[in-house]
Design a protein around this motif. Structure first.
Motif, mmCIF file in Angstrom:
data_model
loop_
_atom_site.group_PDB
_atom_site.id
_atom_site.type_symbol
_atom_site.label_atom_id
_atom_site.label_comp_id
_atom_site.label_asym_id
_atom_site.label_seq_id
_atom_site.Cartn_x
_atom_site.Cartn_y
_atom_site.Cartn_z
ATOM 1 N N CYS A 176 -6.125 -17.830 -8.677
ATOM 2 C CA CYS A 176 -6.635 -17.246 -7.439
ATOM 3 C C CYS A 176 -7.232 -15.874 -7.753
ATOM 4 O O CYS A 176 -6.923 -15.277 -8.791
ATOM 5 N N GLN A 177 -8.106 -15.432 -6.870
ATOM 6 C CA GLN A 177 -8.741 -14.121 -7.042
ATOM 7 C C GLN A 177 -8.384 -13.254 -5.843
ATOM 8 O O GLN A 177 -8.709 -13.606 -4.710
ATOM 9 N N ILE A 178 -7.699 -12.155 -6.079
ATOM 10 C CA ILE A 178 -7.239 -11.304 -4.978
ATOM 11 C C ILE A 178 -7.663 -9.854 -5.210
ATOM 12 O O ILE A 178 -7.914 -9.457 -6.346
ATOM 13 N N GLN A 179 -7.706 -9.085 -4.118
ATOM 14 C CA GLN A 179 -7.962 -7.655 -4.282
ATOM 15 C C GLN A 179 -6.639 -6.966 -4.615
ATOM 16 O O GLN A 179 -5.595 -7.344 -4.078
ATOM 17 N N MET A 180 -6.675 -6.016 -5.526
ATOM 18 C CA MET A 180 -5.457 -5.274 -5.871
ATOM 19 C C MET A 180 -5.865 -3.923 -6.456
ATOM 20 O O MET A 180 -6.692 -3.856 -7.367
ATOM 21 N N ASN A 181 -5.312 -2.878 -5.896
ATOM 22 C CA ASN A 181 -5.517 -1.534 -6.441
ATOM 23 C C ASN A 181 -4.434 -0.638 -5.874
ATOM 24 O O ASN A 181 -3.680 -1.058 -4.997
ATOM 25 N N TYR A 182 -4.342 0.582 -6.350
ATOM 26 C CA TYR A 182 -3.202 1.405 -5.959
ATOM 27 C C TYR A 182 -3.268 1.910 -4.522
ATOM 28 O O TYR A 182 -2.294 2.445 -4.010
ATOM 29 N N LEU A 183 -4.402 1.697 -3.838
ATOM 30 C CA LEU A 183 -4.462 2.037 -2.416
ATOM 31 C C LEU A 183 -4.055 0.877 -1.531
ATOM 32 O O LEU A 183 -3.505 1.055 -0.453
ATOM 33 N N ASN A 184 -4.366 -0.350 -2.000
ATOM 34 C CA ASN A 184 -4.268 -1.520 -1.117
ATOM 35 C C ASN A 184 -3.297 -2.587 -1.597
ATOM 36 O O ASN A 184 -3.466 -3.751 -1.253
ATOM 37 N N TYR A 185 -2.311 -2.221 -2.386
ATOM 38 C CA TYR A 185 -1.384 -3.245 -2.886
ATOM 39 C C TYR A 185 -0.531 -3.834 -1.775
ATOM 40 O O TYR A 185 0.110 -4.865 -1.943
ATOM 41 N N MET A 273 2.265 -0.665 -19.183
ATOM 42 C CA MET A 273 1.762 0.559 -19.823
ATOM 43 C C MET A 273 2.057 1.840 -19.030
ATOM 44 O O MET A 273 1.906 2.930 -19.554
ATOM 45 N N LEU A 274 2.485 1.710 -17.780
ATOM 46 C CA LEU A 274 2.693 2.916 -16.970
ATOM 47 C C LEU A 274 4.138 3.408 -17.020
ATOM 48 O O LEU A 274 5.083 2.607 -16.989
ATOM 49 N N PHE A 275 4.307 4.720 -17.068
ATOM 50 C CA PHE A 275 5.624 5.336 -16.998
ATOM 51 C C PHE A 275 6.012 5.509 -15.520
ATOM 52 O O PHE A 275 5.130 5.596 -14.662
ATOM 53 N N PRO A 276 7.325 5.587 -15.223
ATOM 54 C CA PRO A 276 7.743 5.784 -13.828
ATOM 55 C C PRO A 276 7.055 6.982 -13.164
ATOM 56 O O PRO A 276 6.696 6.929 -11.997
ATOM 57 N N LYS A 277 6.818 8.050 -13.921
ATOM 58 C CA LYS A 277 6.169 9.234 -13.330
ATOM 59 C C LYS A 277 4.725 8.914 -12.920
ATOM 60 O O LYS A 277 4.195 9.490 -11.977
ATOM 61 N N GLU A 278 4.090 8.028 -13.682
ATOM 62 C CA GLU A 278 2.717 7.650 -13.338
ATOM 63 C C GLU A 278 2.709 6.751 -12.097
ATOM 64 O O GLU A 278 1.839 6.859 -11.235
ATOM 65 N N GLU A 279 3.696 5.875 -12.003
ATOM 66 C CA GLU A 279 3.839 5.047 -10.792
ATOM 67 C C GLU A 279 4.004 5.960 -9.580
ATOM 68 O O GLU A 279 3.418 5.723 -8.525
ATOM 69 N N ALA A 280 4.810 7.005 -9.743
ATOM 70 C CA ALA A 280 5.047 7.949 -8.636
ATOM 71 C C ALA A 280 3.754 8.674 -8.271
ATOM 72 O O ALA A 280 3.474 8.943 -7.093
ATOM 73 N N MET A 281 2.938 8.968 -9.272
ATOM 74 C CA MET A 281 1.648 9.634 -9.036
ATOM 75 C C MET A 281 0.753 8.756 -8.128
ATOM 76 O O MET A 281 0.140 9.235 -7.182
ATOM 77 N N PHE A 282 0.731 7.444 -8.426
ATOM 78 C CA PHE A 282 -0.082 6.526 -7.609
ATOM 79 C C PHE A 282 0.445 6.473 -6.175
ATOM 80 O O PHE A 282 -0.334 6.387 -5.220
#
Ligand code: SF4
Ligand code: SF4
Length: 375
Positions: A176-185, A273-282
Motif C-alpha cells: 500500500c502507499q500511504i502519506q507519512m511524515n513527522y507532521l501527519n503521522y 537511525m533516530l535517537f530518543p532525543k531526535e524523536e522528541a525534537m520531531f
C-alpha cells in the motif's frame, strides 16, 4: 543504495523511489504544460543508474504523459532494472470493463507486457464502496494478476484509520502507499495503521515525506526546533526511514540536484537511525506546527477544474503562506491568481473529489474575507 524487504513480496526495494508527479515541464505558447521528456528521461535514468529500482506513476499524471514518458525513458535496457508501479484511476471507472480497458491502455503507454505494482489510486470510503465493491474490482485485480498483466496488488490511500483497517481486513494486499511524515503521522492511515499493515506483511510505500513541500521550507518557528546538523529535507526523510515498517520513501524530484541530494540521504539511512532525543525534537516541531491555522490541502488538484476557473490549490497555497511566511509573501502569491476566491459560486463540485475532505467553498469565503481585509 540501501535496499529493504518489500513486505511479503520477496522483492528487495531501494529505500528511495522516484515519483513521476512532479517532473520537469515545459509550457507552450498557449500556456499548456507538458512533461519535459528530455529532462525527465535524464532524471529517471540517473536514478536507475544510482540503484533506485522503484518508479511510481499513475494513469492521471500529466493527463497520461507521465506514463508515456516513463515508457520511453525505460527503453534501452532500463525496464529490466526497475519495478514499475502505477495506479488505476477509480474516479474514471464506471463499469468493470473500464478496469480492463484502462489497464490495457496503461500497458500500451508504458510499452510493457506487465506492471509490477498496480494500485487503486487514492482509495477512500466513497470509492471503496461506490467503485471497488460495486464493480467487483478486487476480482478484477485477481484476474489481472492471474493473466500476468500485473504482479502485485495494492492501493494508494487518503482516508481515515477505520477505512484503512477495513481495507486491510477484506483483501490480502501485497502493498500500500500511504502519506507519512513527522507532521501527519496521526492523520489518514496513521502510524498505527502503518504498523498494522506491516504486521500483515504488506509492503509500505511512503508518499508526502515532505508534506507537499512544507517540510522542505518549514515555518521559522518549526525550523528553529530542528537541529542544524542536517537539512530540513534530510530530517524529514530520516523520520520516515527510521521506521522498520517502511520499505520505500518516494521523492518527486524535478531536477538532478535534488535527486543527487536525496540519493546521498538514502545511502546514509537505516532503520532505527533516530535517537530518543531526535524523536522528541520531531514531537516539538509537530506541536508547534499544529498551532498554525492551515488548510489541509496537499495540492493534488483532484478538485480541478473549477467551473468558475479558480485555481483551488494555488489559492490555498497563498492562504497557507500567510501563517508560514507572512503577509507579503502570501499577497504576492495570491496576486498570481487571476480568478480570486470571491468568484466561488459555492457549487461544491470540487468537494466531492477532495481526498482530504476540505470544505473548499467555505474556505473560499473565508479566504476572500481575509485577503480583502489585509490588502
Ligand atoms: S465550490 Fe467554488 S471552488 Fe469549488 S468548484 Fe464550485 S465554484 Fe469552484
Ligand atoms: S483542495 Fe483537496 S483536492 Fe483540491 S488540491 Fe487540495 S487536497 Fe487536493
Amino acid at each position: 543504495m540501501q535496499y529493504r524487504n518489500f513486505g511479503k513480496t520477496g522483492i528487495s526495494i531501494s529505500s528511495l523511489g522516484i515519483g513521476t508527479k512532479r517532473l520537469p515541464t515545459t509550457i507552450d505558447g498557449n500556456g499548456r504544460i507538458s512533461v519535459d521528456k528530455d529532462k525527465s528521461t535524464e532524471i529517471i535514468r540517473k536514478a536507475i543508474d544510482s540503484g533506485i529500482n522503484y518508479i511510481d506513476s499513475a494513469y492521471s499524471y500529466y493527463d497520461g504523459e507521465a506514463e508515456k514518458m516513463l515508457g520511453s525513458a525505460l527503453m534501452n535496457g532500463y525496464r529490466e532494472k526497475v519495478y514499475i508501479a502505477t495506479k488505476c484511476p477509480l474516479w474514471l471507472i464506471k463499469s468493470p470493463e473500464d478496469f480492463d480497458r484502462i489497464l490495457d491502455e496503461q500497458l500500451e503507454r508504458l510499452q510493457v507486457d506487465y506492471i509490477d505494482f498496480y494500485m487503486f489510486h487514492s482509495m477512500n470510503s466513497i470509492n471503496w464502496n461506490d467503485v471497488v465493491l460495486t464493480y467487483r474490482l478486487l476480482d478484477k485485480m485477481d484476474e489481472a494478476k492471474k493473466s500476468g498483466k500485473i504482479r502485485f496488488v495494492g492501493f494508494s490511500y487518503h482516508d481515515n484509520y477505520d477505512m484503512f483497517e477495513t481495507a486491510l481486513r477484506i483483501y490480502d494486499w501485497d502493498f500500500c502507499q500511504i502519506q507519512m511524515n513527522y507532521l501527519n503521522y496521526d492523520k489518514e492511515a496513521t502510524f498505527e495503521g502503518m504498523q498494522l499493515a506491516y504486521s500483515k506483511g504488506i509492503g509500505i510505500v511512503v508518499m508526502e515525506v515532505l508534506a507537499e513541500g512544507k517540510l522542505a521550507n518549514p515555518p521559522v518557528n518549526v525550523a528553529n526546533t530542528l537541529w542544524d546538523m542536517k537539512s530540513a529535507v534530510e530530517w524529514a526523510y530520516d523520520y520516515v526511514w527510521d521506521k522498520v515498517a517502511v520499505s520505500v520513501a518516494l521523492t518527486g524530484v524535478n531536477n538532478l540536484e535534488h535527486l543527487q541530494e536525496n540519493i546521498i540521504y538514502a545511502n546514509r539511512s537505516y532503520t532505527g537511525m533516530l535517537f530518543p532525543k531526535e524523536e522528541a525534537m520531531f514531537l516539538t516541531a509537530k506541536e508547534i506546527y499544529d498551532t498554525i491555522p492551515l488548510v489541509n490541502c496537499n495540492k493534488c488538484s483532484y478538485c480541478m477544474p473549477c467551473p468558475r476557473g479558480i485555481n483551488i490549490p494555488r489559492v490555498f497555497d497563498a492562504y497557507n503562506q500567510l501563517a508560514i511566511k507572512g503577509k507579503e509573501e502570501a499577497l504576492k502569491l495570491y496576486s498570481t491568481n487571476k480568478i480570486k476566491a470571491n468568484q466561488c459560486s459555492g457549487c461544491k463540485t470540487c468537494e466531492k473529489a477532495c481526498p482530504n475532505r476540505v470544505k473548499i467553498s467555505e474556505q473560499m469565503k473565508q479566504i476572500d474575507k481575509i485577503f480583502s481585509e489585509i490588502v
